[in-house]
Design a protein around this motif. Structure first.
Motif, PDB file in Angstrom:
ATOM      1  N   PHE A   1       0.831  -1.198   0.000  1.00  0.00           N
ATOM      2  CA  PHE A   1       0.000   0.000   0.000  1.00  0.00           C
ATOM      3  C   PHE A   1       0.868   1.251   0.000  1.00  0.00           C
ATOM      4  O   PHE A   1       1.971   1.260   0.547  1.00  0.00           O
ATOM      5  CB  PHE A   1      -0.916   0.015   1.229  1.00  0.00           C
ATOM      6  N   GLY A   2       0.341   2.307  -0.623  1.00  0.00           N
ATOM      7  CA  GLY A   2       1.045   3.577  -0.646  1.00  0.00           C
ATOM      8  C   GLY A   2       0.777   4.401   0.599  1.00  0.00           C
ATOM      9  O   GLY A   2      -0.028   4.023   1.462  1.00  0.00           O
ATOM     10  N   ASP A   3       1.447   5.550   0.692  1.00  0.00           N
ATOM     11  CA  ASP A   3       1.263   6.425   1.849  1.00  0.00           C
ATOM     12  C   ASP A   3      -0.168   6.951   1.941  1.00  0.00           C
ATOM     13  O   ASP A   3      -0.649   7.270   3.026  1.00  0.00           O
ATOM     14  CB  ASP A   3       2.222   7.617   1.749  1.00  0.00           C
ATOM     15  N   GLN A   4      -0.847   7.052   0.780  1.00  0.00           N
ATOM     16  CA  GLN A   4      -2.203   7.604   0.762  1.00  0.00           C
ATOM     17  C   GLN A   4      -3.196   6.729   1.506  1.00  0.00           C
ATOM     18  O   GLN A   4      -4.278   7.174   1.862  1.00  0.00           O
ATOM     19  CB  GLN A   4      -2.669   7.797  -0.684  1.00  0.00           C
ATOM     20  N   ALA A   5      -2.844   5.445   1.708  1.00  0.00           N
ATOM     21  CA  ALA A   5      -3.750   4.516   2.394  1.00  0.00           C
ATOM     22  C   ALA A   5      -3.455   4.428   3.892  1.00  0.00           C
ATOM     23  O   ALA A   5      -4.012   3.574   4.575  1.00  0.00           O
ATOM     24  CB  ALA A   5      -3.655   3.125   1.755  1.00  0.00           C
ATOM     25  N   GLY A   6      -2.582   5.312   4.386  1.00  0.00           N
ATOM     26  CA  GLY A   6      -2.156   5.217   5.778  1.00  0.00           C
ATOM     27  C   GLY A   6      -3.292   5.329   6.776  1.00  0.00           C
ATOM     28  O   GLY A   6      -3.381   4.550   7.725  1.00  0.00           O
ATOM     29  N   GLU A   7      -4.188   6.295   6.574  1.00  0.00           N
ATOM     30  CA  GLU A   7      -5.266   6.500   7.539  1.00  0.00           C
ATOM     31  C   GLU A   7      -6.215   5.315   7.598  1.00  0.00           C
ATOM     32  O   GLU A   7      -6.687   4.931   8.659  1.00  0.00           O
ATOM     33  CB  GLU A   7      -6.034   7.767   7.190  1.00  0.00           C
TER      34      GLU A   7
ATOM     35  N   PRO B   1      -7.437  11.292 -10.037  1.00  0.00           N
ATOM     36  CA  PRO B   1      -7.581  11.702  -8.627  1.00  0.00           C
ATOM     37  C   PRO B   1      -6.249  11.838  -7.898  1.00  0.00           C
ATOM     38  O   PRO B   1      -6.065  12.771  -7.106  1.00  0.00           O
ATOM     39  CB  PRO B   1      -8.436  10.577  -8.025  1.00  0.00           C
ATOM     40  N   ILE B   2      -5.316  10.926  -8.178  1.00  0.00           N
ATOM     41  CA  ILE B   2      -4.032  10.996  -7.468  1.00  0.00           C
ATOM     42  C   ILE B   2      -3.200  12.160  -7.967  1.00  0.00           C
ATOM     43  O   ILE B   2      -2.431  12.768  -7.221  1.00  0.00           O
ATOM     44  CB  ILE B   2      -3.263   9.662  -7.597  1.00  0.00           C
ATOM     45  N   PHE B   3      -3.351  12.545  -9.246  1.00  0.00           N
ATOM     46  CA  PHE B   3      -2.664  13.730  -9.748  1.00  0.00           C
ATOM     47  C   PHE B   3      -3.190  14.986  -9.042  1.00  0.00           C
ATOM     48  O   PHE B   3      -2.419  15.891  -8.696  1.00  0.00           O
ATOM     49  CB  PHE B   3      -2.853  13.862 -11.259  1.00  0.00           C
ATOM     50  N   ILE B   4      -4.507  15.040  -8.842  1.00  0.00           N
ATOM     51  CA  ILE B   4      -5.097  16.162  -8.112  1.00  0.00           C
ATOM     52  C   ILE B   4      -4.568  16.194  -6.675  1.00  0.00           C
ATOM     53  O   ILE B   4      -4.262  17.250  -6.117  1.00  0.00           O
ATOM     54  CB  ILE B   4      -6.631  16.059  -8.131  1.00  0.00           C
ATOM     55  N   TRP B   5      -4.432  14.995  -6.093  1.00  0.00           N
ATOM     56  CA  TRP B   5      -3.860  14.868  -4.741  1.00  0.00           C
ATOM     57  C   TRP B   5      -2.466  15.489  -4.707  1.00  0.00           C
ATOM     58  O   TRP B   5      -2.139  16.259  -3.798  1.00  0.00           O
ATOM     59  CB  TRP B   5      -3.828  13.389  -4.373  1.00  0.00           C
ATOM     60  N   TYR B   6      -1.637  15.140  -5.702  1.00  0.00           N
ATOM     61  CA  TYR B   6      -0.274  15.679  -5.749  1.00  0.00           C
ATOM     62  C   TYR B   6      -0.274  17.200  -5.856  1.00  0.00           C
ATOM     63  O   TYR B   6       0.510  17.883  -5.190  1.00  0.00           O
ATOM     64  CB  TYR B   6       0.483  15.093  -6.945  1.00  0.00           C
ATOM     65  N   MET B   7      -1.140  17.720  -6.713  1.00  0.00           N
ATOM     66  CA  MET B   7      -1.155  19.160  -6.941  1.00  0.00           C
ATOM     67  C   MET B   7      -1.653  19.921  -5.700  1.00  0.00           C
ATOM     68  O   MET B   7      -1.091  20.942  -5.310  1.00  0.00           O
ATOM     69  CB  MET B   7      -2.044  19.487  -8.143  1.00  0.00           C
ATOM     70  N   ARG B   8      -2.703  19.413  -5.060  1.00  0.00           N
ATOM     71  CA  ARG B   8      -3.292  20.113  -3.919  1.00  0.00           C
ATOM     72  C   ARG B   8      -2.363  20.069  -2.701  1.00  0.00           C
ATOM     73  O   ARG B   8      -2.403  20.983  -1.859  1.00  0.00           O
ATOM     74  CB  ARG B   8      -4.650  19.505  -3.571  1.00  0.00           C
ATOM     75  N   LEU B   9      -1.546  19.029  -2.594  1.00  0.00           N
ATOM     76  CA  LEU B   9      -0.630  18.911  -1.457  1.00  0.00           C
ATOM     77  C   LEU B   9       0.777  19.410  -1.795  1.00  0.00           C
ATOM     78  O   LEU B   9       1.714  19.213  -1.010  1.00  0.00           O
ATOM     79  CB  LEU B   9      -0.562  17.456  -0.987  1.00  0.00           C
TER      80      LEU B   9
ATOM     81  N   PHE C   1      10.325  15.364  -7.427  1.00  0.00           N
ATOM     82  CA  PHE C   1      11.034  14.197  -6.888  1.00  0.00           C
ATOM     83  C   PHE C   1      10.148  13.390  -5.945  1.00  0.00           C
ATOM     84  O   PHE C   1      10.264  12.169  -5.881  1.00  0.00           O
ATOM     85  CB  PHE C   1      12.314  14.652  -6.171  1.00  0.00           C
ATOM     86  N   GLU C   2       9.260  14.067  -5.234  1.00  0.00           N
ATOM     87  CA  GLU C   2       8.325  13.343  -4.370  1.00  0.00           C
ATOM     88  C   GLU C   2       7.340  12.526  -5.200  1.00  0.00           C
ATOM     89  O   GLU C   2       6.987  11.393  -4.821  1.00  0.00           O
ATOM     90  CB  GLU C   2       7.563  14.326  -3.482  1.00  0.00           C
ATOM     91  N   ILE C   3       6.917  13.081  -6.336  1.00  0.00           N
ATOM     92  CA  ILE C   3       6.010  12.342  -7.222  1.00  0.00           C
ATOM     93  C   ILE C   3       6.714  11.135  -7.817  1.00  0.00           C
ATOM     94  O   ILE C   3       6.167  10.032  -7.853  1.00  0.00           O
ATOM     95  CB  ILE C   3       5.483  13.268  -8.340  1.00  0.00           C
ATOM     96  N   LEU C   4       7.959  11.338  -8.270  1.00  0.00           N
ATOM     97  CA  LEU C   4       8.713  10.249  -8.902  1.00  0.00           C
ATOM     98  C   LEU C   4       9.061   9.147  -7.913  1.00  0.00           C
ATOM     99  O   LEU C   4       9.352   8.021  -8.331  1.00  0.00           O
ATOM    100  CB  LEU C   4       9.986  10.796  -9.543  1.00  0.00           C
ATOM    101  N   ASN C   5       9.062   9.468  -6.618  1.00  0.00           N
ATOM    102  CA  ASN C   5       9.371   8.467  -5.604  1.00  0.00           C
ATOM    103  C   ASN C   5       8.126   7.928  -4.909  1.00  0.00           C
ATOM    104  O   ASN C   5       8.248   7.120  -3.992  1.00  0.00           O
ATOM    105  CB  ASN C   5      10.312   9.065  -4.548  1.00  0.00           C
ATOM    106  N   ASP C   6       6.958   8.382  -5.342  1.00  0.00           N
ATOM    107  CA  ASP C   6       5.724   7.882  -4.745  1.00  0.00           C
ATOM    108  C   ASP C   6       5.400   6.500  -5.278  1.00  0.00           C
ATOM    109  O   ASP C   6       5.489   6.243  -6.488  1.00  0.00           O
ATOM    110  CB  ASP C   6       4.573   8.846  -5.052  1.00  0.00           C
TER     111      ASP C   6
ATOM    112  N   GLU D   1       1.955   2.675 -11.317  1.00  0.00           N
ATOM    113  CA  GLU D   1       1.153   2.949 -12.508  1.00  0.00           C
ATOM    114  C   GLU D   1       2.054   3.195 -13.723  1.00  0.00           C
ATOM    115  O   GLU D   1       1.758   2.746 -14.829  1.00  0.00           O
ATOM    116  CB  GLU D   1       0.246   4.156 -12.277  1.00  0.00           C
ATOM    117  N   PHE D   2       3.145   3.914 -13.520  1.00  0.00           N
ATOM    118  CA  PHE D   2       4.060   4.207 -14.623  1.00  0.00           C
ATOM    119  C   PHE D   2       4.691   2.923 -15.162  1.00  0.00           C
ATOM    120  O   PHE D   2       4.835   2.747 -16.373  1.00  0.00           O
ATOM    121  CB  PHE D   2       5.145   5.179 -14.157  1.00  0.00           C
ATOM    122  N   LEU D   3       5.059   2.006 -14.266  1.00  0.00           N
ATOM    123  CA  LEU D   3       5.666   0.750 -14.703  1.00  0.00           C
ATOM    124  C   LEU D   3       4.675  -0.088 -15.502  1.00  0.00           C
ATOM    125  O   LEU D   3       5.062  -0.754 -16.469  1.00  0.00           O
ATOM    126  CB  LEU D   3       6.173  -0.039 -13.490  1.00  0.00           C
ATOM    127  N   ILE D   4       3.405  -0.055 -15.119  1.00  0.00           N
ATOM    128  CA  ILE D   4       2.396  -0.799 -15.878  1.00  0.00           C
ATOM    129  C   ILE D   4       2.293  -0.255 -17.299  1.00  0.00           C
ATOM    130  O   ILE D   4       2.152  -1.015 -18.276  1.00  0.00           O
ATOM    131  CB  ILE D   4       1.033  -0.735 -15.156  1.00  0.00           C
TER     132      ILE D   4
END
Length: 220
Positions: A73-79, A163-171, A176-181, A187-190
């Protein structure tokens, strides 16, 4: 859809993930290809090509997934995961590999069917076309198929990842944080796997179909 649900159920019941992949990858290709065309020659050539390409891309997937470490799971699923145990007895690395393989099968199968159908129709209109001419025509058809497939893959990425792109922009994520997310890299590898699969499918389908048609003519 039924195959995907069955795969998820088998994995949740504790069936070996690798065994599930070995059984259901050919089944998914058969379902996509043979239900999508009524021409046996097209379906047969497309299935053989798609299966060969899938095996090649699978090796690339296993290598890159082991290096990228995007499973889980990614950091976005932490809560949502606070207070829950991730020790569920399932290999997230194997699941990530299986998801990546299933994600690229559709693009490979569709490209293979499009190439096989186009070249077979060309052969039927001009029975005297040589193997060399057929391969040359296949390269020309392949460029169009490749362009269409890539548009489909990229629009699929933007549609599912908006939705996750909007997440990146709003936060205010940095580049480099996007490339390491983890989610972005996954998704990019797929997309990369699908692109490699389609790229290999175009010439391999042409060569296999040209060889098959020439061999059948020699037998007759």
């Amino acid at each position: 859809a039924c195959l995907i649900i069955l795969v998820a159920l088998l994995i949740s019941w504790g069936v070996n993930i690798i065994l599930v992949g070995i059984i259901f990858i050919p089944l998914k290709l058969l379902t996509i290809i043979y239900l999508g065309t009524h021409d046996y020659t097209v379906a047969k050539n497309a299935f053989l090509t798609a299966l060969c390409v899938s095996l090649i891309v699978m090796l690339i997937i296993i290598l890159l997934e082991s290096l990228a470490q995007t499973q889980g799971f990614g950091d976005q699923a932490g809560e949502e995961l606070i207070g829950l145990s991730l020790n569920v007895g399932i290999s997230f690395a194997q699941i990530a590999i299986l998801v990546a393989i299933f994600s690229m099968l559709g693009a490979i199968a569709e490209a293979s069917v499009a190439m096989s159908a186009g070249l077979l129709e060309l052969k039927r209109h001009d029975p005297n076309i040589t193997q060399k001419q057929l391969i040359k025509s296949g390269n020309e058809v392949g460029s169009d198929v490749l362009g269409t497939a890539m548009n489909t893959i990229l629009f699929g990425l933007f549609g599912s990842f908006l939705p996750i792109f909007i997440w990146y922009m709003r936060l205010n994520y940095s580049l480099f944080e996007i490339l390491n997310d983890k989610l972005f890299v996954d998704e990019f590898l797929i997309i990369v796997y699908s692109f490699i699969g389609v790229l290999l499918t175009v010439p391999l389908t042409t060569i296999l179909l040209a060889h098959t048609l020439t061999h059948n003519e020699l037998k007759k």
